[in-house]
Design an enzyme around this catalytic site. Structure first.
Site, PDB file in Angstrom:
ATOM      1  N   VAL A 170      24.245  31.957  -9.299  1.00  0.00           N
ATOM      2  CA  VAL A 170      23.058  31.781  -8.460  1.00  0.00           C
ATOM      3  C   VAL A 170      23.153  32.660  -7.222  1.00  0.00           C
ATOM      4  O   VAL A 170      22.186  33.343  -6.853  1.00  0.00           O
ATOM      5  CB  VAL A 170      22.872  30.301  -8.084  1.00  0.00           C
ATOM      6  CG1 VAL A 170      21.733  30.147  -7.073  1.00  0.00           C
ATOM      7  CG2 VAL A 170      22.579  29.469  -9.321  1.00  0.00           C
ATOM      8  N   ASP A 171      24.291  32.657  -6.566  1.00  0.00           N
ATOM      9  CA  ASP A 171      24.474  33.527  -5.408  1.00  0.00           C
ATOM     10  C   ASP A 171      24.265  34.991  -5.781  1.00  0.00           C
ATOM     11  O   ASP A 171      23.618  35.759  -5.049  1.00  0.00           O
ATOM     12  CB  ASP A 171      25.889  33.359  -4.841  1.00  0.00           C
ATOM     13  CG  ASP A 171      26.011  32.194  -3.882  1.00  0.00           C
ATOM     14  OD1 ASP A 171      24.986  31.755  -3.340  1.00  0.00           O
ATOM     15  OD2 ASP A 171      27.143  31.725  -3.680  1.00  0.00           O
TER      16      ASP A 171
END
Length: 373
Positions: A170-171
């Site tokens: 996600v990052d």
């Protein structure tokens, strides 16, 4: 590698971010020629301590996200640091920041406070959940967003617990989306002459990764479940054990399945009513997998994968990280970068023919100001 002009040559980026999403965005822009100045607090980015391993007291985690930047240490909570950042913003085309919502406003250097004086500035804000709404302004972390966005619910063995994806997906996708947003805003600025806010939230990026599970749910109303290594819509698209290392089969159409069956000496499988179409193979996967496992049991995994690829059946050996990074094709694609001082890192996956990426500054290299015009 010798420095190249790069597609973003002449663009000046002020990277005020830390940890992962923002720094990855800055590194992407820097790899493609932007002049990136990263401002860190006096103690440095938190990821300098995220180890082991360490080199000269700095963690590998930091090295992986801060190439092609020069570093300046400033305390933005002080009047002197805030004034210096205002000066740097005035020289910049792009600002990247991922402070907790309201922090920069408290310091008098937030987007709304600066945009009238600097209408050309593209401001990229990376947050967990955005600045408003039911979860607005709350802190966001990769694993927590993986949980909230449904990613953990569809990752892992069917009879196991929900599982975090084994990398900060996600990052990383948020960092890529942030870079994409910056490029879109830079392009639009050539028409309007104006900057704008690029809003990149981990929550949005996490949800955006849900294909095909979201599409399946929108159409069927059935909540997706974990399927281990198997694809929810296609089969055989799964890890299959062999007499050696396991391989991943990625059979996406009927032709590929017939080629597979012919190669392993099981042509009748391709005519079996349970397996004759992609949809039927997906429905009857529980019957098909043991038949393939039995047919592969006396074969070497690497040799089988190579042979299947050669005849047009997508397959691959399951490699560990070291094997992947040392693969000859990894070198051919220039996906491992080496620089003076012992730096090694991942290369850019974006290859441009006339203005290729370049690797000019190893992490930790420092500078005081932007390069002169």
């Amino acid at each position: 590698m010798q420095a190249q002009a790069g597609a973003l040559a002449g663009i000046k980026v002020l990277d005020l971010s830390r940890i992962l999403g923002g720094p990855l965005c800055g590194q992407i822009l820097g790899d493609h020629g932007a002049d990136v100045l990263k401002v860190e607090p006096p103690q440095g980015d938190d990821t300098r301590a995220w180890g082991p391993p360490f080199r000269d007291g700095v963690a590998s985690y930091y090295f992986g996200l801060n190439r092609n930047k020069r570093i300046q240490f400033l305390d933005l909570s002080t009047a002197e640091g805030q004034q210096r950042v205002r000066e740097l913003m005035a020289q910049s085309d792009v600002v990247v920041e991922n402070f907790k919502v309201g922090t920069m406003e408290k310091w008098g250097i937030g987007y709304e406070q600066m945009r009238e004086a600097l209408p050309h500035l593209i401001w990229c804000r990376v947050t967990g959940f955005g600045s408003d709404g039911p979860l607005g302004a709350l802190p966001g972390y990769d694993a927590a967003v993986q949980a909230m966005a449904g990613l953990m619910s569809i990752n892992g063995d069917a009879d196991g617990d929900p599982l975090r994806v084994g990398l900060p997906v996600v990052d990383m996708v948020t960092g890529m989306n942030a870079a994409l947003g910056v490029l879109l805003a830079l392009h639009e600025r050539t028409r309007s002459g104006l900057g704008q806010l690029v809003d990149a939230a981990l929550y949005d990026s996490g949800l955006s990764l849900l294909h095909p599970h979201a599409a399946n749910w929108f159409m069927s109303g059935k909540v997706p479940v974990r399927t281990g290594n198997a694809h929810p819509n296609i089969y055989p698209y799964d890890v299959i054990h062999t007499g050696g290392a396991p391989i991943f089969l990625a059979v996406g159409n009927d032709r590929q399945f017939r080629l597979l069956c012919d190669y392993i000496g099981q042509p009748a499988l391709a005519e079996d009513a349970r397996f004759v179409t992609a949809g039927q193979r997906s429905v009857h996967r529980a019957a098909l997998k043991p038949l393939l496992t039995q047919a592969f049991a006396r074969r070497d995994g690497q040799e089988l994968a190579d042979a299947l690829m050669a005849i047009g059946v997508p397959a691959a050996p399951v490699l560990d990280v070291a094997q992947a990074l040392e693969h000859p094709h990894t070198a051919h694609r220039e996906m491992v970068v080496t620089m003076p001082g012992g730096y090694r890192g991942l290369g850019t996956p974006v290859k441009l023919s006339r203005t290729p990426a370049s690797y000019r500054h190893a992490p930790l290299s420092e500078g005081v100001d932007f390069l002169p015009d």
